[in-house]
Design a protein around this motif. Structure first.
Motif: not given
Length: 461
Positions: A235, A237, A245, A262-266, A268-270, A272
């Motif tokens: 990300p 970010l 949040t 949000n950085y860590y959430q992204q 995890q999404i990375a 996928e």
């Protein structure tokens, strides 16, 4: 046993310890005296920060000023390299008013004289202040300054200079060389010798720097390669000091703010687009546990300080039975993958590359054993990336020394693709590290050869 006979007159009003009067020191001094020479004190002004200056002016208030100079200390003085990753400062007004004699200038030589005292450096710019545990050596005759300061720095860093400093050290809390002893050190003054040494060392340091840069660039390529093969896009970010949040995002999860960035959430999404698995499924994950070292005559110990964080090479420390630390509790073997559970030392990871007797690691590590289910070198390559290290940091907790608990660790999801992809990643990373190590070895070998040549020049051999 090494023996040497000295006259009583040499000892009167001088040191009494036998080490100071070793034969090799006498022979070295004799060779230097037979050539053109002076003492350092004759050629250079030698000074250091006075004790009262440090205690009076280096107060928390003065060191936290918004308008300040960098004050150099021993940690900043590397061999012909100024390291400013960690430094102290002093308020400019205080320094300009009360510490004028401690101002450093271009072409000054600074040397750490206590603790790790055997490092000298020629400054290539103005604007620094003299800090604790280093001394200033400034050439007395300005017209000679272009050649002598560089020679002095090379001389003190040479094997000859190192031996002279080693002889003069004394012990109190830590090894220290007094200013009076530095002033009395012999220094060659033959212009041809100075010129030859300077040219030789300039070329040697340049070649060393070039090879180290090549090694650094190779190691820096690992992150991009691994993430590209895994099809992971980081990300754009950055971590934020303040953010908002939704409550639904944190229900049933940890409530600490950094964890929910949000950085860590992204991150995890990375993941996928790649197969993932929880660390708990990896074979032989070992939590810190007690192993019996009482019956060992010695151990080959690995702690956080044993690992080179660039090449992840392990420096095994042989420790005798009576000195085995209480944290030496984890048995390791060749082929194991070890990584730190402390947030501040996440980059301390390594493959155990040899089999020695009684190999034991500190409780600061987790250990993963080899398995047919995965390429353990792939895990090493993955954990080496900033991507994975950020994921691990996210799961750390604790105020004083944040660490990853066994429970948190087992719930972390990591990319675990097919064996073919794992093998591709592992092979690239291991080969890249091998090439980087080879370049670093060449860099160090070239410098050592140059130092050997310098010693011959200095001693007229």
């Amino acid at each position: 046993m090494q023996e040497n006979v000295v006259k009583v007159s040499e000892i009167i009003n001088n040191r009494y310890d036998a080490y100071y009067y070793r034969k090799e020191f006498y022979e070295l001094k004799e060779k230097l005296l037979n050539a053109e020479h002076k003492t350092i004190g004759q050629e250079f002004d030698v000074t250091k920060l006075a004790g009262f200056e440090y205690t009076k002016y280096f107060t928390p208030e003065n060191m936290m000023s918004n308008d300040s100079y960098i004050a150099l200390t021993s940690r900043n003085i590397q061999t012909e390299c100024l390291n400013l990753t960690n430094y102290i400062t002093i308020d400019k007004t205080v320094a300009d008013t009360f510490l004028t004699r401690s101002k450093l200038r271009k072409n000054d030589v600074v040397m750490s004289y206590t603790g790790e005292y055997r490092r000298a450096l020629l400054l290539d710019k103005d604007g620094f202040q003299l800090g604790p545990n280093i001394c200033l050596l400034r050439v007395k005759e300005e017209e000679l300054s272009s050649n002598k300061p560089q020679f002095l720095s090379n001389y003190l860093n040479s094997t000859v200079g190192q031996k002279l400093l080693d002889r003069e050290k004394t012990f109190s809390g830590q090894p220290t060389v007094a200013m009076s002893r530095i002033r009395e050190l012999i220094i060659p003054t033959n212009p041809n010798i100075m010129r030859s040494v300077n040219i030789l060392m300039k070329n040697a340091y340049k070649q060393k720097k070039d090879k180290e840069l090549q090694a650094k660039n190779l190691l820096a390529s690992i992150d991009d390669f691994v993430l590209d093969v895994l099809n992971i896009k980081l990300p754009q970010l950055k971590k934020e000091k303040a953010y908002t949040t939704q409550i639904s995002n944190i229900l049933g999860s940890r409530l600490d703010p950094d964890y929910n960035q949000n950085y860590y959430q992204q991150l995890q999404i990375a993941m996928e687009n790649v197969e993932v698995s929880k660390i708990v499924t990896l074979h032989g994950l070992i939590s810190p546990q007690t192993v019996n070292t009482q019956n060992c005559d010695f151990i080959n110990y690995v702690d956080l300080g044993s690992i080179d964080e660039d090449t992840n090479t392990i420096n095994y420390k042989r420790i005798e039975n009576q000195n085995i630390p209480s944290r030496a509790k984890m048995h390791i073997a060749k082929g194991d993958f070890i990584f730190s559970g402390l947030a501040g030392s996440i980059s301390s990871i390594a493959l155990v590359d040899r089999q020695l007797e009684n190999m034991v690691a500190s409780t600061g590590f987790y250990v993963i054993k080899p398995s047919d289910e995965y390429n353990i070198a792939y895990l090493f390559a993955l954990f080496k990336t900033k991507f994975m290290q950020n994921l691990l940091v996210r799961h750390a907790s604790g105020a004083v020394m944040p660490s990853i608990s066994n429970i948190e660790l087992k719930n972390i999801k990591i990319p675990l693709p097919s064996k073919d992809i794992q093998n591709k990643v592992a092979n690239y990373v291991l080969e890249t590290i091998r090439e980087a190590k080879s370049l670093q070895k060449e860099a160090n070998s070239g410098l050592e050869r140059a130092k050997q040549e310098v010693e011959k020049i200095l001693l007229g051999e």
